[in-house]
Every structure is written in structure tokens, then in C-alpha cells.
Motif scaffolding. Structure first.
Motif, PDB file in Angstrom:
ATOM      1  N   PRO A  42      42.146  22.477  42.536  1.00  0.00           N
ATOM      2  CA  PRO A  42      41.769  23.729  41.708  1.00  0.00           C
ATOM      3  C   PRO A  42      42.674  24.866  41.958  1.00  0.00           C
ATOM      4  O   PRO A  42      43.057  25.096  43.271  1.00  0.00           O
ATOM      5  CB  PRO A  42      40.325  24.070  41.664  1.00  0.00           C
ATOM      6  CG  PRO A  42      40.113  23.704  43.083  1.00  0.00           C
ATOM      7  CD  PRO A  42      40.827  22.120  43.536  1.00  0.00           C
ATOM      8  N   ARG A  43      43.126  25.378  40.974  1.00  0.00           N
ATOM      9  CA  ARG A  43      43.863  26.884  41.074  1.00  0.00           C
ATOM     10  C   ARG A  43      43.074  27.840  41.028  1.00  0.00           C
ATOM     11  O   ARG A  43      42.873  28.577  40.071  1.00  0.00           O
ATOM     12  CB  ARG A  43      45.175  26.814  40.209  1.00  0.00           C
ATOM     13  CG  ARG A  43      46.055  25.502  40.281  1.00  0.00           C
ATOM     14  CD  ARG A  43      47.145  25.497  39.162  1.00  0.00           C
ATOM     15  NE  ARG A  43      47.938  24.352  39.454  1.00  0.00           N
ATOM     16  CZ  ARG A  43      49.176  24.024  38.731  1.00  0.00           C
ATOM     17  NH1 ARG A  43      49.358  24.927  37.535  1.00  0.00           N
ATOM     18  NH2 ARG A  43      49.680  22.944  38.771  1.00  0.00           N
ATOM     19  N   THR A  44      42.117  28.009  42.133  1.00  0.00           N
ATOM     20  CA  THR A  44      41.126  28.905  42.174  1.00  0.00           C
ATOM     21  C   THR A  44      41.177  29.713  43.508  1.00  0.00           C
ATOM     22  O   THR A  44      41.458  29.181  44.385  1.00  0.00           O
ATOM     23  CB  THR A  44      39.703  28.450  41.692  1.00  0.00           C
ATOM     24  OG1 THR A  44      38.884  29.372  41.559  1.00  0.00           O
ATOM     25  CG2 THR A  44      39.464  27.357  42.802  1.00  0.00           C
ATOM     26  N   ASP A  45      40.678  30.906  43.402  1.00  0.00           N
ATOM     27  CA  ASP A  45      40.361  31.923  44.444  1.00  0.00           C
ATOM     28  C   ASP A  45      39.265  32.897  44.052  1.00  0.00           C
ATOM     29  O   ASP A  45      38.883  32.990  43.081  1.00  0.00           O
ATOM     30  CB  ASP A  45      41.486  32.455  44.999  1.00  0.00           C
ATOM     31  CG  ASP A  45      41.959  32.723  46.587  1.00  0.00           C
ATOM     32  OD1 ASP A  45      40.476  32.693  47.237  1.00  0.00           O
ATOM     33  OD2 ASP A  45      42.706  32.476  47.127  1.00  0.00           O
ATOM     34  N   TYR A  50      47.208  31.625  44.128  1.00  0.00           N
ATOM     35  CA  TYR A  50      47.488  32.307  42.680  1.00  0.00           C
ATOM     36  C   TYR A  50      48.631  31.692  42.062  1.00  0.00           C
ATOM     37  O   TYR A  50      49.387  31.381  42.701  1.00  0.00           O
ATOM     38  CB  TYR A  50      47.814  33.865  43.144  1.00  0.00           C
ATOM     39  CG  TYR A  50      48.275  34.546  41.842  1.00  0.00           C
ATOM     40  CD1 TYR A  50      47.568  34.649  40.746  1.00  0.00           C
ATOM     41  CD2 TYR A  50      49.625  34.735  41.667  1.00  0.00           C
ATOM     42  CE1 TYR A  50      48.245  35.386  39.599  1.00  0.00           C
ATOM     43  CE2 TYR A  50      50.342  35.201  40.593  1.00  0.00           C
ATOM     44  CZ  TYR A  50      49.339  35.690  39.507  1.00  0.00           C
ATOM     45  OH  TYR A  50      50.010  36.156  38.329  1.00  0.00           O
ATOM     46  N   TYR A  51      48.476  31.372  40.686  1.00  0.00           N
ATOM     47  CA  TYR A  51      49.549  30.552  39.786  1.00  0.00           C
ATOM     48  C   TYR A  51      49.832  31.347  38.773  1.00  0.00           C
ATOM     49  O   TYR A  51      49.005  32.217  38.401  1.00  0.00           O
ATOM     50  CB  TYR A  51      49.091  29.419  39.669  1.00  0.00           C
ATOM     51  CG  TYR A  51      48.880  28.224  40.673  1.00  0.00           C
ATOM     52  CD1 TYR A  51      49.788  27.344  41.060  1.00  0.00           C
ATOM     53  CD2 TYR A  51      47.701  28.466  41.626  1.00  0.00           C
ATOM     54  CE1 TYR A  51      49.838  26.455  42.229  1.00  0.00           C
ATOM     55  CE2 TYR A  51      47.829  27.279  42.754  1.00  0.00           C
ATOM     56  CZ  TYR A  51      48.687  26.419  43.104  1.00  0.00           C
ATOM     57  OH  TYR A  51      48.789  25.546  43.934  1.00  0.00           O
ATOM     58  N   PRO A  52      50.857  31.083  37.861  1.00  0.00           N
ATOM     59  CA  PRO A  52      51.160  31.504  36.730  1.00  0.00           C
ATOM     60  C   PRO A  52      50.029  31.315  35.604  1.00  0.00           C
ATOM     61  O   PRO A  52      49.207  30.217  35.791  1.00  0.00           O
ATOM     62  CB  PRO A  52      52.262  31.124  36.047  1.00  0.00           C
ATOM     63  CG  PRO A  52      53.250  30.913  37.607  1.00  0.00           C
ATOM     64  CD  PRO A  52      51.842  30.294  38.502  1.00  0.00           C
ATOM     65  N   ILE A 104      39.472  34.435  40.328  1.00  0.00           N
ATOM     66  CA  ILE A 104      40.845  34.029  39.901  1.00  0.00           C
ATOM     67  C   ILE A 104      40.938  32.553  39.519  1.00  0.00           C
ATOM     68  O   ILE A 104      40.654  31.583  40.620  1.00  0.00           O
ATOM     69  CB  ILE A 104      41.876  34.714  40.395  1.00  0.00           C
ATOM     70  CG1 ILE A 104      42.290  34.079  41.549  1.00  0.00           C
ATOM     71  CG2 ILE A 104      41.925  36.360  40.600  1.00  0.00           C
ATOM     72  CD1 ILE A 104      43.700  34.602  42.486  1.00  0.00           C
ATOM     73  N   ASP A 105      41.431  32.091  38.329  1.00  0.00           N
ATOM     74  CA  ASP A 105      41.734  30.675  38.188  1.00  0.00           C
ATOM     75  C   ASP A 105      42.650  30.541  37.109  1.00  0.00           C
ATOM     76  O   ASP A 105      42.834  31.319  36.186  1.00  0.00           O
ATOM     77  CB  ASP A 105      40.575  29.911  38.314  1.00  0.00           C
ATOM     78  CG  ASP A 105      39.754  30.181  36.899  1.00  0.00           C
ATOM     79  OD1 ASP A 105      39.578  31.183  36.420  1.00  0.00           O
ATOM     80  OD2 ASP A 105      39.203  29.042  36.449  1.00  0.00           O
TER      81      ASP A 105
END
Length: 698
Positions: free
Chosen positions: A553-556, A582-584, A628-629
Motif C-alpha cells: 500500500p502507498r500509505t503512511d 509518499y507518492y504522487p 496519507i495514502d
């Protein structure tokens, strides 16, 4: 599933977190004592897009008070209506639109008895996505969104020049299948090349300016049928200065090359299926590219690529590779004998940075039967732009996927198939990748193709502005009789182990897996199966799956140490330069404190500080928690698809899903619809963190 889910009564994020904490004993990553704190005045965070007379809808926010009061004013009436609440508390309120209320744009606000919230609009048009990011005068054009064509009223659309503020009226195609989610237009004739236009949509009850803009282009001819405005950029004929065979002719005007006979080429292809044609075709590609682009033409025949380790054909900017037709013109590639373990062959290669290139009216076939490393096509370690596959019949054989990434990719009216012994599925039967991989792609069109395969999934990740429409996907059941090699394959939840002689399949995978898609349309496709009934040894088999990256997952998450109207920071994260997952296209969600429930898009990050796209309604306080995700789906339409024979249906699983509508899908002997966000403690890139998946306007 109906889009009426957007009108269901949903508890606030703060309540959901509290419920999660009461059920699950985990390390206290999030301090929730402030979750019940309220703003001094009512603030609405979230509301549905649409409502009609008799609908029950909910609002979430903060500061509503113990007994919220609701006011509704139709746009074409002068006086507001006081609406009884069905349920109300400080962070959410539910009410019913009066059953006899005339349809309109409804202006709604909340009062706590002494102060009122800012007003929000329901039933206003929401243009979210365009069928093309460039537009020519007279061009057919579509807008996707919400509340575009409602209540039988013909809408109006204006293209407004951002430099001069000149407004041009588009023509709504009233004979097309317009509805609340899509609108067919003919672009105004006065569109000027190089000018940027914002679109204003008026649905007859209210108007909205789209967030995105389009770029004007000069009128041209889409000779090859790309179905995108950039298709007019391809060169398809020689310039006036070129005369074949004439001494002193202008070679810079030479753009069309017949690989079997062009007099300016010193090597010609034979097309006999035996002679190696690699260099002859590549020479024509290189020559056309050196003249600013053009057409490399293969007459009817079979053209053999010898396929030693390395690259077969390298396509170049400005060049279209074209056959006489896919029925009678074929390129064959791949080894015919076993190769060493280090062997790799890339049949079609677009170097990173390639701009305006494609293949049309050709068949391609991988003749390798032994599952050696044969990559059909790729953009390796980079991205390309304006790549087209048009009317191509591509038999991947046992080879790897068509793998593309970049901006402006069109795959139109192609037939793509892959054999059961393809390379990508894992040896233990786990899902791998099937014939299509599209990733990190924007302005992507996948239209009226036929795709058939046996193992793995079509993977389409990190898409922005994508239309997947009118295709036919068929998975072959690929049943096999298990030997001792299959007894180690897992079954869901450890039940029903495989025994020797059992009839199983290698893996069902999924029809289409889409993660991190923003502005996405999956419309009017067929997803079916062939052969025997699918039986699965893994807990999958979805028709359309979006799962927030699954195990990646793209999460924090973080704890606010400071915030401004347009930022939030966590300087307790570490000293010096900190690492974030963190990702776009990431969003930030406030999950505790008076502002819990707010979502904003992150536009930039500077170490521990995240800048957002629009001001907070309630500025987070120090100690408030945030997550954030990257939404697994945002601004998505999954509609009017036909599904049959798949163990599972449309599954939105474990991610964040924003503004996603699922409706009018026909499912026969097929799984249904599952929507399941989750909120859980997990070990991430930076240690213990909180995964905060949420659903909004589903």
C-alpha cells in the motif's frame, strides 16, 4: 451496486476509528481522546453529489451540536425549508429530502441553534474527466462526471479561453447516450491551436467550471484511427518534394518506406517467413525517423525476426509500422530451439522518451513454445508518449506481457492472446501477470479490443485519465490434473488441500486489476470465461479488483506538530531528513481532533511538511493524527459491463475509494460487488504506522 450508496447514513471517521479501537487490541498508534472535540461553529466536510425527492442523505463534519438543524433551499426558490433530522450528532446528520420537492440544485446548510455552516450544493454538475486532453474544432468529445445530464434537461457546455475569456458554445449531441455520468459533445469550431480552455457545464439547474483544462489544436485528420487528437500528428504520406527514383529529389520529404522495394533502402525484406527481416525493417524505421518521421510499410507476407538474445525492433519517434492488414501481414519472432538460461529477447522496444510511434494493421506472433524469456513489447526503465497499437493481432504465445507506460497511449481494436504456459504466473500457482501491463500511464485509451489468456491478471496500475471501454476479456479456465508438484499449492484459508489427481487450474488471477487509478472509466466491457468452470486454489478470481496496492500500500501516518491553512507537518517524525511512504496523487486525511474527516490532495512535500490543494475547513491542532495514502480509485465509473463465470465480481478492497460509482453492470453466474476499506495497524516502510482506508461518495 447503485450510486445510491452515496446517500446512505455513514458514521463519521472519528466514530469509525473509535469503533475500530473498541474491537481490536493494538499498540495505541493514534491517540483518540481529541476525536470527539468539535469546532466552535458547524462545518460540513462531506456531502453526496446527488439527491432527489424522498432520498435519505447524510452530511458529515464537525460542530453540528447535539441537535443539528438542517436547511434546504432549492436554487429556483427564494425561501429555505427547515428539514426534520432523522439522526443528528456533532459530527453527522441524516435527513430526508421532502417527497414532493421539485428537482433542483439544493443549497444546504447546518445550524447548531446559534451559528450556521457554510452552504454546500447538491445536484450541481461535477465534470471530472475528459475523453481527450486536447481538442480540435468539430471533434467528438465526452465529459465524464456527475449530474451532467439530469431530469431530461439538455445541458450547455462552454469552452472558455483562459487568456481572453472568450466563450465558445459546444453542441450537445442529444441523440447520444447522455446521462448523469457522461455527456457527448461536438467541440466548437472556433477552437484555436495552442490555447488553453476551461470547460463550464450547466446542467439546467446550476453550473460548474471543471478543475481540468483542455488544449486547443489545429484541425487535422486522424488517418490511422487513433481516436485521440494527437493521432493527427502521424505522417502518412510523402512530402511534395520527394519523387521516387528521380535524381536530386528531396529526401527530407521522403516519409513512406516499403521495406521490400524502396529504392533508397540498400537492404530489403523478403516476407517469406524464413529470411531474417530484422535489419531491413529496422533500417526503414531508422531512415524514416531521420527524416522527421513517417510510415514503414510491410506488404502482405510473413516477416521473420531471427531473435538472438537482445532486441528485435526498436521503434523510433514519429514512425508508424504498418502492414497491409492484420489478416495477411505477420511478424514472427522468438526462438525455435531451447536457449541458455541467460537468454532474453525483446521483440518490440520503445526507448524511454519515444514520442509518437505505433504499430497498425499487423499480426505479431511469438513462435517460442517452451516459455523462454521473450518479452513481446516494452518501454524499459522509462516512459514514452503518444504510443498507438491499432488493429493489431498479437499472439504472445508463452511470452511475457505487452508492457507500456507513459503519457497518451492508445490500444484500439486489437486482438491479444497468451497461451496457458505463459511465464508470468508464479511457479506455486499464485496469481501473476497476464497479457497486459499498463502502469504509470496518463491519458490512456483501451478501446474495443479482444483479450484472451489463461493465467494471471491484466494489470493496469497508476492510471490517470483512462478509458477502458467496449473490450472483450476472456479467461480460459486452464484446468489441469494435479500431480505431486501441485500439492504444495495453497487453498484459501488453508482449507481443501490439493491432492494428486484433483482437477485444478494454474491460477485464475483476475480479469482486470486496477490500483491507484484517478479519473478512470471502465464501461461497456464483456468479462467472461471459456472452457470449463473456473475453480480456484487461491482466494481471488475477481472480475475487476482494486485493492490499494495489496501487500504494497502507498500509505503512511503522522502526528501534527503544526499546521497552516494550506499545510500540515509532523516534525516529531525524526531529526534531519525524514523518509515518508509518499507518492504522487496522495491525499491526507485528518483522523482525530475537531477536523477529523477532512480530506485534501497533497500538492507537494518538503521533508515533514505537506502542502495541500485547498484550505482546511478546520485547521488541525498539534497532536491531531493524520494519514496519507494514494486512493486506490478516485473519480471512477464502473458501469454497463457484462460479467459471467467469474468466481468474484467487482471488489474494492482495503484501500481508499473516493467518488466511485458502480452501476448498471449485468452479472450472470458471477460474483457480486464488495466494497471494503480498512483501518489497521501495520508495519510499513518506516516501522509501525496506521493504514487508514476510507470510502467517500460510493
Amino acid at each position: 451496486m447503485s450510486n445510491n450508496w452515496s446517500r446512505a447514513i455513514i458514521t463519521s471517521p472519528a466514530e469509525r476509528i473509535a469503533q475500530w479501537v473498541s474491537r481490536v487490541a493494538v499498540a495505541p498508534l493514534f491517540l483518540l481522546a481529541s476525536a470527539v472535540a468539535a469546532s466552535a461553529t458547524p462545518v460540513i466536510f462531506n456531502q453526496p453529489f446527488s439527491a432527489k425527492a424522498g432520498d435519505v442523505i447524510s452530511l458529515t463534519g464537525t460542530g453540528f451540536g447535539a441537535a443539528p438543524q438542517i436547511f434546504l433551499k432549492p436554487a429556483h426558490q427564494t425561501k429555505p425549508l427547515a428539514i426534520p433530522t432523522l439522526r443528528g450528532q456533532s459530527t453527522s446528520v441524516a435527513f430526508q429530502v421532502p417527497k414532493g420537492q421539485v428537482f433542483d440544485v439544493y443549497e444546504i446548510w447546518v445550524s447548531d441553534g446559534s451559528t450556521t455552516s457554510a452552504h454546500v450544493l447538491i445536484n450541481a454538475p461535477h465534470p471530472m474527466q475528459f475523453s481527450d486532453q486536447e481538442v480540435m474544432g468539430g471533434m467528438l468529445f465526452r465529459i465524464f462526471g456527475r449530474n451532467l445530464y439530469v431530469n431530461g434537461t439538455t445541458p450547455k457546455v462552454a469552452f472558455v479561453d483562459t487568456q481572453t475569456n472568450t466563450s465558445l458554445a459546444a453542441t450537445v449531441n442529444t441523440s447520444a447516450s447522455n446521462d448523469a455520468y457522461q455527456l457527448y459533445l461536438i467541440a466548437p469550431s472556433g477552437i484555436a491551436a495552442g490555447r488553453t480552455y476551461k470547460l463550464v457545464v450547466d446542467n439546467g439547474y446550476g453550473s460548474t467550471t471543471a478543475d481540468n483544462t483542455v488544449l486547443g489544436r489545429a484541425i487535422g485528420v486522424d488517418h490511422f484511427g487513433v481516436r485521440q487528437a494527437w493521432g493527427v500528428d502521424f505522417i502518412y504520406q510523402n512530402g511534395p518534394g520527394y519523387k521516387a527514383g528521380v535524381a536530386g529529389t528531396n529526401e527530407n520529404d521522403h516519409h513512406v518506406y516499403d521495406v521490400t522495394s524502396d529504392p533508397s533502402l540498400n537492404v530489403h525484406a523478403k516476407g517469406d517467413g524464413v529470411t531474417d527481416a530484422t535489419w531491413a525493417i529496422q533500417l526503414a524505421i531508422n531512415t524514416a525517423a531521420s527524416h522527421g518521421g513517417g510510415l514503414v510499410y510491410l506488404p502482405a507476407g510473413t516477416y521473420r525476426l531471427a531473435s538472438p538474445a537482445g532486441v528485435g525492433l526498436t521503434l523510433k519517434s514519429g514512425v508508424m509500422l504498418k502492414g497491409h492488414s492484420a489478416a495477411d501481414t505477420k511478424i514472427v519472432y522468438g526462438p525455435t530451439t531451447p536457449q541458455g538460461s541467460s537468454y532474453q529477447f525483446f521483440a518490440i522496444y520503445w526507448p524511454p522518451g519515444t514520442n509518437l510511434s505505433g504499430i497498425t494493421d499487423l499480426s505479431l506472433q511469438n513462435v517460442d513454445k517452451t516459455s523462454q524469456i521473450v518479452v513481446s513489447s516494452t518501454v524499459n526503465h522509462g516512459s514514452a508518449s503518444k504510443i498507438a497499437l491499432l488493429r493489431v493481432n498479437w499472439d504472445l504465445g508463452s511470452g511475457q506481457s505487452i508492457n507500456l507506460q507513459g503519457d497518451k497511449i492508445a490500444i484500439v481494436t486489437c486482438t491479444i492472446k497468451q497461451s496457458p504456459n505463459s511465464q508470468n504466473p508464479n511457479a506455486n500457482g499464485a496469481s501473476g501477470v497476464g497479457p497486459i501491463i499498463i502502469q504509470q500511464a496518463s491519458n490512456f485509451l483501451f478501446f474495443q479490443n479482444m483479450v484472451s489468456w489463461s493465467s494471471g491478471q491484466n494489470q493496469m496500475d497508476s492510471l490517470t485519465n483512462a478509458v477502458i471501454e467496449g473490450n472483450h476479456f476472456t479467461r480460459n479456465a486452464d484446468l489441469m490434473v494435479a500431480t505431486s508438484a501441485q500439492t504444495s499449492w495453497p487453498y484459501p484459508y488453508g482449507t481443501n488441500p490439493i491432492t494428486v489427481g484433483a482437477v485444478v487450474e494454474r491460477t485464475p488471477g483476475r480479469q482486470v486489476s486496477v490500483n491507484f487509478g484517478k479519473n478512470l472509466v471502465i464501461n461497456s466491457n464483456i468479462f467472461d470465461t471459456a472452457g470449463n468452470a473456473l475453480k480456484y486454489n487461491w482466494d481471488d478470481g475477481e472480475t475487476v479488483l482494486s485493492e490499494g496496492g495489496g501487500p504494497n500500500p502507498r500509505t503512511d501516518s503522522g502526528t501534527a506538530t503544526s499546521a497552516t491553512a494550506l499545510s500540515i507537518a509532523d516534525d516529531s517524525r525524526c531529526t534531519g531528513v525524514c523518509s515518508w511512504n509518499y507518492y504522487p496523487n496522495s491525499v491526507v486525511s485528518i483522523v482525530s481532533g475537531a477536523g477529523a474527516g477532512q480530506i485534501r490532495h497533497i500538492v507537494s512535500r518538503n521533508n515533514n511538511t505537506f502542502t495541500i490543494d485547498q484550505p482546511w475547513d478546520v485547521i488541525p491542532s498539534p497532536g491531531d493524527r493524520f494519514a496519507i495514502d494514494v486512493p486506490s480509485l478516485e473519480n471512477a465509473l464502473i458501469r454497463s459491463n457484462t460479467m459471467s463465470g467469474n468466481p468474484r465480481g467487482i471488489v474494492l478492497w482495503a484501500g481508499t475509494f473516493l467518488n466511485t460509482s458502480i452501476f448498471s453492470n449485468a452479472m450472470t453466474d458471477n460474483g457480486g460487488v464488495i466494497v471494503r476499506p480498512d483501518q489497521r495497524a501495520m508495519n510499513g516502510t518506516n516501522g509501525a504506522q496506521f493504514h487508514f482506508g476510507r470510502v467517500h461518495n460510493i
